[in-house]
Design a protein around this motif. Structure first.
Motif, mmCIF file in Angstrom:
data_model
loop_
_atom_site.group_PDB
_atom_site.id
_atom_site.type_symbol
_atom_site.label_atom_id
_atom_site.label_comp_id
_atom_site.label_asym_id
_atom_site.label_seq_id
_atom_site.Cartn_x
_atom_site.Cartn_y
_atom_site.Cartn_z
ATOM 1 N N LEU A 153 2.912 -3.646 18.057
ATOM 2 C CA LEU A 153 1.830 -2.671 17.516
ATOM 3 C C LEU A 153 2.445 -1.841 16.599
ATOM 4 N N LYS A 154 3.368 -1.179 16.619
ATOM 5 C CA LYS A 154 3.965 -0.376 15.945
ATOM 6 C C LYS A 154 4.524 -1.002 14.482
ATOM 7 N N ARG A 155 5.178 -2.189 14.643
ATOM 8 C CA ARG A 155 5.746 -2.866 13.643
ATOM 9 C C ARG A 155 4.366 -3.347 12.706
ATOM 10 N N THR A 156 3.462 -3.668 13.137
ATOM 11 C CA THR A 156 2.117 -4.276 12.317
ATOM 12 C C THR A 156 1.671 -2.822 11.860
ATOM 13 N N ALA A 157 1.648 -1.799 12.277
ATOM 14 C CA ALA A 157 0.800 -0.643 11.694
ATOM 15 C C ALA A 157 1.641 -0.300 10.483
ATOM 16 N N GLU A 158 3.127 -0.131 10.805
ATOM 17 C CA GLU A 158 3.887 0.076 9.613
ATOM 18 C C GLU A 158 3.576 -1.038 8.471
ATOM 19 N N ASN A 159 3.554 -2.027 8.488
ATOM 20 C CA ASN A 159 3.320 -3.156 7.617
ATOM 21 C C ASN A 159 1.928 -2.939 7.030
ATOM 22 N N CYS A 160 1.056 -2.789 7.952
ATOM 23 C CA CYS A 160 -0.216 -2.604 7.279
ATOM 24 C C CYS A 160 -0.470 -1.399 6.487
ATOM 25 N N SER A 161 0.209 -0.329 6.731
ATOM 26 C CA SER A 161 0.137 1.086 6.174
ATOM 27 C C SER A 161 0.665 0.492 4.790
ATOM 28 N N ILE A 162 1.881 0.142 4.685
ATOM 29 C CA ILE A 162 2.506 -0.237 3.201
ATOM 30 C C ILE A 162 1.446 -0.912 2.469
ATOM 31 N N VAL A 163 0.880 -2.251 2.924
ATOM 32 C CA VAL A 163 0.000 -2.913 2.322
ATOM 33 C C VAL A 163 -1.153 -2.239 1.802
ATOM 34 N N ALA A 164 -1.940 -1.256 2.842
ATOM 35 C CA ALA A 164 -2.946 -0.667 2.398
ATOM 36 C C ALA A 164 -2.812 0.633 1.235
ATOM 37 N N VAL A 165 -1.513 1.222 1.288
ATOM 38 C CA VAL A 165 -1.086 2.276 0.251
ATOM 39 C C VAL A 165 -1.130 1.427 -1.021
ATOM 40 N N LEU A 166 -0.407 0.294 -1.183
ATOM 41 C CA LEU A 166 -0.405 -0.568 -2.450
ATOM 42 C C LEU A 166 -1.740 -0.780 -3.020
ATOM 43 N N THR B 106 -17.146 -2.740 -6.637
ATOM 44 C CA THR B 106 -15.881 -3.106 -5.559
ATOM 45 C C THR B 106 -14.771 -1.953 -5.764
ATOM 46 N N ASP B 107 -14.701 -1.373 -6.947
ATOM 47 C CA ASP B 107 -13.552 -0.603 -6.831
ATOM 48 C C ASP B 107 -13.720 0.578 -5.706
ATOM 49 N N VAL B 108 -14.777 1.266 -5.707
ATOM 50 C CA VAL B 108 -14.942 2.114 -4.614
ATOM 51 C C VAL B 108 -14.802 1.521 -3.321
ATOM 52 N N LEU B 109 -15.225 0.511 -3.055
ATOM 53 C CA LEU B 109 -15.359 -0.235 -1.765
ATOM 54 C C LEU B 109 -13.867 -0.516 -1.300
ATOM 55 N N SER B 110 -12.926 -0.917 -2.300
ATOM 56 C CA SER B 110 -11.604 -1.236 -2.218
ATOM 57 C C SER B 110 -10.904 -0.284 -1.824
ATOM 58 N N LEU B 111 -11.178 0.999 -2.588
ATOM 59 C CA LEU B 111 -10.721 2.344 -2.324
ATOM 60 C C LEU B 111 -10.829 2.866 -0.923
ATOM 61 N N ALA B 112 -12.112 2.828 -0.767
ATOM 62 C CA ALA B 112 -12.597 3.406 0.765
ATOM 63 C C ALA B 112 -11.822 2.728 1.811
ATOM 64 N N PHE B 113 -12.042 1.343 1.695
ATOM 65 C CA PHE B 113 -11.391 0.430 3.161
ATOM 66 C C PHE B 113 -9.869 0.688 2.852
ATOM 67 N N ALA B 114 -9.079 0.713 1.946
ATOM 68 C CA ALA B 114 -7.659 0.934 1.881
ATOM 69 C C ALA B 114 -7.491 2.299 2.487
ATOM 70 N N LEU B 115 -8.170 3.167 1.886
ATOM 71 C CA LEU B 115 -7.705 4.520 2.580
ATOM 72 C C LEU B 115 -8.042 4.527 4.190
ATOM 73 N N SER C 100 -7.980 2.266 6.141
ATOM 74 C CA SER C 100 -6.864 1.623 6.766
ATOM 75 C C SER C 100 -5.627 2.341 6.673
ATOM 76 N N VAL C 101 -5.224 3.029 5.853
ATOM 77 C CA VAL C 101 -4.400 4.127 5.788
ATOM 78 C C VAL C 101 -4.286 4.887 6.870
ATOM 79 N N VAL C 102 -5.400 5.644 7.180
ATOM 80 C CA VAL C 102 -5.507 6.681 7.992
ATOM 81 C C VAL C 102 -5.576 6.121 9.538
ATOM 82 N N THR C 103 -5.881 4.792 9.501
ATOM 83 C CA THR C 103 -5.686 4.168 10.899
ATOM 84 C C THR C 103 -4.376 3.872 11.450
#
Length: 125
Positions: A46-59, A96-105, A107-110
């Motif tokens: 779960l930790k490794r998955t969270a690390e990978n997801c946070s990198i993708v979400a920040v990008l 769509t830009d606002v939605l993608s930014l909101a969902f990505a942020l 995901s980063v927080v989670t």
């Protein structure tokens, strides 16, 4: 020492009561090493998955944030407003830009909350 010699109505001493209480606690708290290892492995994955997801979400958040400032079609040189402001494509782009930014942020927080937690299984349940 007096309590050790006392016997209740059922013929039990205080040592009998301690033995019964200890047996109930041992059944609740004792887990096999295989179960503990399985929980640790689950947390590690779960930790490794969270690390990978946070990198993708920040990008993704970075791209969405940059896209909000570099409007397609560019700005009007005299007014500064976007050239395609009155077209339906611009509204779709903005939504769509606002939605993608909101969902990505989100995901980063989670992901960061998972990474900064105490790594106990009951925290994730």
């Amino acid at each position: 020492m007096r309590l050790i010699r006392k016997i209740d109505d059922d013929g039990n001493s205080i040592l009998h009561m301690v033995g019964r209480k200890r047996k109930h606690r041992a059944a609740e708290d004792m887990r096999s090493p295989a179960l503990l290892l399985q929980e640790d492995l689950l947390l590690f994955e779960l930790k490794r998955t969270a690390e990978n997801c946070s990198i993708v979400a920040v990008l993704i958040a970075t791209v969405a944030f940059a896209a909000a400032y570099t409007v397609p079609g560019g700005p009007n040189q005299s007014t500064g407003s976007p050239i395609i402001l009155n077209q339906p494509f611009f509204e779709i782009f903005t939504i769509t830009d606002v939605l993608s930014l909101a969902f990505a942020l989100t995901s980063v927080v989670t992901s960061l909350s998972i990474l900064t937690s105490a790594f106990r299984l009951k925290d994730f349940k």
